[in-house]
Design a protein around this motif. Structure first.
Motif, PDB file in Angstrom:
ATOM      1  N   GLY A  95       0.732  -1.474  -0.113  1.00 29.10           N
ATOM      2  CA  GLY A  95       0.547   0.103   0.409  1.00 29.10           C
ATOM      3  C   GLY A  95       0.929   1.625   0.533  1.00 29.10           C
ATOM      4  N   LYS A  96       1.871   0.825  -0.390  1.00 23.35           N
ATOM      5  CA  LYS A  96       3.113   2.275  -0.123  1.00 23.35           C
ATOM      6  C   LYS A  96       3.492   2.555  -1.175  1.00 23.35           C
ATOM      7  CE  LYS A  96       6.728   2.845   2.297  1.00 23.35           C
ATOM      8  NZ  LYS A  96       7.458   3.025   3.501  1.00 23.35           N
ATOM      9  N   HIS A 110      -8.794   6.695  -2.823  1.00 19.30           N
ATOM     10  CA  HIS A 110      -8.551   8.310  -2.214  1.00 19.30           C
ATOM     11  C   HIS A 110      -7.013   8.392  -1.738  1.00 19.30           C
ATOM     12  CE1 HIS A 110      -8.065  12.145  -0.868  1.00 19.30           C
ATOM     13  NE2 HIS A 110      -9.074  12.734  -1.822  1.00 19.30           N
ATOM     14  N   PRO A 111      -6.286   8.658  -1.901  1.00 18.30           N
ATOM     15  CA  PRO A 111      -4.527   8.293  -1.383  1.00 18.30           C
ATOM     16  C   PRO A 111      -5.855   8.718  -0.357  1.00 18.30           C
ATOM     17  CG  PRO A 111      -4.012   8.982  -3.596  1.00 18.30           C
ATOM     18  CD  PRO A 111      -5.530   9.129  -3.597  1.00 18.30           C
ATOM     19  N   LYS A 112      -3.837   8.482   0.803  1.00 20.93           N
ATOM     20  CA  LYS A 112      -4.154   9.188   2.612  1.00 20.93           C
ATOM     21  C   LYS A 112      -3.304   9.969   2.429  1.00 20.93           C
ATOM     22  CE  LYS A 112      -5.818   4.312   4.562  1.00 20.93           C
ATOM     23  NZ  LYS A 112      -5.215   3.652   5.454  1.00 20.93           N
ATOM     24  N   LYS A 113      -2.178   9.973   1.591  1.00 18.01           N
ATOM     25  CA  LYS A 113      -1.328  10.721   1.690  1.00 18.01           C
ATOM     26  C   LYS A 113      -0.087  11.000   1.039  1.00 18.01           C
ATOM     27  CE  LYS A 113       2.054  12.122   5.221  1.00 18.01           C
ATOM     28  NZ  LYS A 113       2.894  12.043   6.850  1.00 18.01           N
ATOM     29  N   ILE A 159       9.450  10.840  -3.208  1.00 21.12           N
ATOM     30  CA  ILE A 159       7.971  11.023  -3.334  1.00 21.12           C
ATOM     31  C   ILE A 159       7.749   9.881  -3.021  1.00 21.12           C
ATOM     32  CG2 ILE A 159       5.658  11.335  -4.660  1.00 21.12           C
ATOM     33  CD1 ILE A 159       7.270  12.839  -6.049  1.00 21.12           C
ATOM     34  N   THR A 160       6.630   9.743  -1.379  1.00 18.11           N
ATOM     35  CA  THR A 160       5.873   8.960  -0.864  1.00 18.11           C
ATOM     36  C   THR A 160       4.183   9.068  -0.736  1.00 18.11           C
ATOM     37  OG1 THR A 160       7.571   8.237   0.265  1.00 18.11           O
ATOM     38  CG2 THR A 160       5.447   7.233   1.285  1.00 18.11           C
ATOM     39  N   ILE A 161       4.095   8.126  -1.636  1.00 13.98           N
ATOM     40  CA  ILE A 161       2.346   8.278  -1.293  1.00 13.98           C
ATOM     41  C   ILE A 161       1.676   6.793  -1.106  1.00 13.98           C
ATOM     42  CG2 ILE A 161      -0.017   7.765  -3.366  1.00 13.98           C
ATOM     43  CD1 ILE A 161       2.285   8.871  -5.183  1.00 13.98           C
TER      44      ILE A 161
END
Length: 802
Positions: free
Chosen positions: A729-730, A760-763, A796-798
């Protein structure tokens, strides 16, 4: 594995193969072994009628030369690689000699005499009769395996598998060709096997390449004279094959960046006024354009009788210097056509005779003959004084601002066999004429304009012409659906043979056929071919600005997409320059062992990221598209997802041809250029196509000033590297900026577009700092903006919703 162990293993393989293969391969019935010895790293094998010289270039390439008694080896026009290989082994046992690298083995049976080639223990090919001579030809033949698919022979329209054809090796134009053409402008004595090896017959004179036309499993090279030399190239992968083949024959230098933009071109612009007004239309309609090509009316008012003037006709072009300068100020380069024919009615005939630059007859006089354009002589591009004379004309016009050259009719189109060149008869040098014409221009730039990349558009060349910067096109194709169909086949085949910039006259050239759908589909394909250059006979306009409104709008959309993709395209050009990997690649480059896709040419890979499928039938509503396995593919327009490894029926749309992006790909883009004079990475887009099945991926973007020759080698470049990693999930994306020692990069504002984010991504954070983002639940697209500082790294971390 130690050296001794490796040698023993190769010896065991060799001994085992002798027993298994001696009955399989045919042998020369008349040739008798006399002796052999190793001279340095060249194995010399003497026979009753001549000697063989066998030499490895590296572990993937070996050359075999047969030199009949009383003859010399001669010089290669194609090969530039210098032999550099260690770890060779020579073993003699039970009447057989084996000369081996770590990959290739050449095995020679003494009696009966035979030569065969193996790669990593597997049979590739063997000489059948080897070199033989008839009353009219000199031949070298080989035994093929029955299931091999064969590519090569240069530019033809025969289907991807060219086995079963006897191909004439004589560069000759085929005006108005369509779905079949056995002989075209650019022939090459190269046979490439589906077993990932090739034989290049390293000889210039005309002849034939017989790819098993009699269905007797024989490959035969036939020629009128010259060298009896060939190289065998063998590899494990297709990517390595193109690397090795261009290592042998040379690699394409970087083109100027403007050459990847849109060209305005037709046959032809009759005046300075018409030239300038045409560009005015492009700018008025906000259609990007980087260059305009002037066909033969720049030096004369008529098609006939004026070829060879090689100077502007001041009646039609009263101030060409101002025209060129003004166009250049608007970001539009001027390219001129030239031909090697000097007509007896031209202004330069007396000069050409006086300077001694023409091909001669048997009495030493300029050889004159008639062809379509008039009575003519031919510049001898092999003669030093002719090279200087011709180049000085190019040099003078380049000093006036001409940015590129079109070399037309360079087969040469008409080349009588009786014409004598300084280095041989017409038939002996015909197929390398265009090659040396390109060399003439390329060498001139290197000497007199060392800070300028040449643009050399030519119709005919030879093996290795890519190293002189040649940009060939597919000739005078019919302006028809039949003409469009084979364009991908020609480019894919040529790319495998080292010629990666083969492209077509977009829209088709020959015939007054006004077909807006055809024109639209051809330009949509053109976005994904090496050069974007609409060109045609002037009866029907080739330029989008002169087409009806709907067609113009669709053409503009294609051209704008071409410019948006410029960073990706330019990076592909860099990759080709470095490794020889073609821009357009057959599907089997992705699925190396899938024999079922060897025949496919209408769907191909555009670099590593794109899968393109052309539309070549009027009114086509749907077509079958095979998606290579081990990848996930996304529709470039809709983002619809497809799993690889099977074919899908794709509905077509008039706005675009089917194009797909590989999951895990990075696609850099730029918005809103009028032409490449405005090219900048200061504000760019970076698309990433996320797929949960892709745990890691990488991409890159190459940049330089677009002008300086050998910019990378001089340290005048920047290279952005992109990496992705996905786990639990990352999604992590890293960017790194590398610059050469002599390059000043700029900070970059990057708009990130992440495709296929289904929830919808969390962060989203950049280097640990949270950033704002938007997510579109209809397109499943995530967007955010970051800034990449020069020579910095960024992560970049999503964090994705589960």
């Amino acid at each position: 594995m130690g050296l001794l162990q490796g040698f023993r293993l190769r010896l065991l393989v060799f001994v085992a193969l002798i027993a298994a293969s001696t009955a399989v391969f045919a042998q020369n019935s008349a040739r008798e072994f006399v002796s052999s010895q190793l001279k340095g790293k060249v194995l010399e094998v003497k026979t009753n009628d001549g000697k063989y010289e066998i030499q490895f270039y590296n572990e993937n390439i070996v050359e075999t030369a047969f030199i009949p008694n009383g003859e010399k080896k001669g010089v290669s026009h194609a090969v530039v690689l210098k032999p550099n290989v260690d770890g060779l082994s020579l073993v003699e046992k039970n009447g057989t000699i084996a000369y081996m690298s770590k990959g290739l083995a050449v095995e020679i049976s003494k009696s009966p005499f035979s030569i065969q080639y193996l790669y990593k223990g597997k049979n590739l090919i063997s000489e059948k009769e080897g070199y033989t001579k008839t009353d009219s030809t000199e031949n070298i033949d080989f035994t093929l395996e029955k299931d091999e698919v064969l590519f090569g022979g240069g530019a033809r329209v025969l289907g991807m598998n060219r086995r079963g054809n006897r191909l004439q090796l004589y560069n000759r134009a085929h005006y108005g060709y369509g779905t079949h053409s056995e002989l075209m402008n650019y022939t090459m004595p190269v046979a490439i096997s589906s077993k990932k090896y090739a034989i290049h017959f390293d000889n210039a004179p005309i002849g034939f390449l017989d790819l098993d036309s009699k269905k007797d499993n024989i490959l035969r090279y036939e020629t009128i004279s010259g060298r009896k030399v060939y190289q065998v190239v063998a590899t494990d992968t297709w990517e390595d094959f193109t690397y090795q083949f261009t290592e042998l024959t040379g690699r394409q230098p970087m083109l100027p960046r403007w050459a990847f933009g849109n060209f305005s071109s037709r046959f032809g612009y009759h005046s300075q006024k018409e030239t300038v007004e045409t560009i005015d239309y492009f700018l008025k309609d906000s259609i990007p354009v980087d260059a305009i090509i002037l066909d033969l009316y720049w030096f004369g008012k008529t098609v006939k009788d004026e070829m060879g003037n090689l100077a502007f006709d001041r009646d039609s072009f009263p101030n060409p210097e101002k025209m060129i300068s003004d166009l250049n100020d608007r970001g539009v380069k001027t390219i001129l056509i030239t031909e090697p024919f000097i007509l007896t009615t031209s202004n330069r005939w007396d000069e050409a005779v006086r300077e001694g630059v023409l091909g001669l007859d048997s009495l030493g006089n300029p050889y004159k003959y008639d062809f379509f354009f008039g009575n003519t002589g031919l510049v001898d591009v092999f003669k030093p004084k002719a090279i200087d004379w011709f180049w000085n004309i190019y040099k003078g016009l380049t000093n006036k601002g001409v940015a590129g050259w079109w070399g037309d009719l360079g087969e040469p189109e008409v080349h009588p066999a009786e014409l004598l060149h300084v280095n041989g008869t017409a038939d002996e040098v015909h197929n390398i004429y265009g090659h040396y014409w390109a060399k003439l221009v390329y060498d001139g730039y290197k000497r007199d304009f060392p800070e300028q990349r040449p643009f050399i558009l030519m119709r005919a060349g030879a093996v290795g012409s890519q190293r002189y910067g040649m940009v060939p096109w597919t000739g005078d194709v019919s302006r028809s659906w039949g003409g469009l169909k084979p364009q991908t086949e020609i480019s894919l085949q040529m790319g495998m043979q080292g010629i990666s910039y083969m492209h077509s006259d977009l829209g088709g050239f020959a015939g007054a056929n006004l077909d807006d759908e055809l024109y639209t589909r051809w330009l949509q394909y053109g976005v994904f071919q090496p050069i974007f250059r609409p060109h045609a006979q002037e009866d029907v306009a080739s330029e989008p600005v002169f087409r009806e409104a709907g067609t113009k709008a669709l053409a503009k959309k294609s051209i704008e997409l071409r410019y948006k993709l410029m960073p990706y395209i330019y990076t592909m050009a860099f990759e080709n320059h470095q490794s020889g990997l073609p821009l357009m690649r057959p599907l089997f480059f992705d699925e190396e062992d899938n024999k079922d896709i060897l025949h496919i040419s209408d769907t191909y890979l555009w670099g590593d990221a794109f899968l393109v499928s052309t539309v070549t039938d009027a009114g086509l509503k749907k077509k079958e598209v095979y998606m290579p396995k081990n990848s996930v593919w996304f529709d470039f327009v809709s983002d619809k997802k497809y799993d690889g490894g099977k074919a899908y029926t794709i509905k077509t749309k008039k706005e675009n041809i089917p194009v797909f992006v590989r999951g895990g790909s990075f696609i850099p883009m730029i918005q809103g250029m009028k032409n490449t004079i405005g090219y900048s990475l200061k504000d760019m887009d970076l698309h990433y196509y996320h797929a949960t099945s892709v745990s890691e991926s990488e991409g890159k973007l190459y940049n330089d000033d677009g002008e300086t020759p050998a910019a990378y080698e001089k340290g005048e470049y920047e290279l952005l590297r992109f990496n992705s990693a996905y786990n639990s999930g990352k999604l992590s994306i890293s960017l790194a900026s590398e610059t050469g020692d002599h390059y000043k990069a700029i900070d970059k504002k990057i708009s990130h577009i992440i495709h296929n984010i289904e929830k919808h991504p969390k962060k989203v954070s950049i280097d640990g700092k949270k950033v704002d983002f938007t997510w579109d639940d209809k397109s499943n697209t995530l967007r955010f903006v970051g800034e990449l500082k020069t020579e910095k790294k960024q992560t970049i971390t999503i964090k994705l919703a589960k």
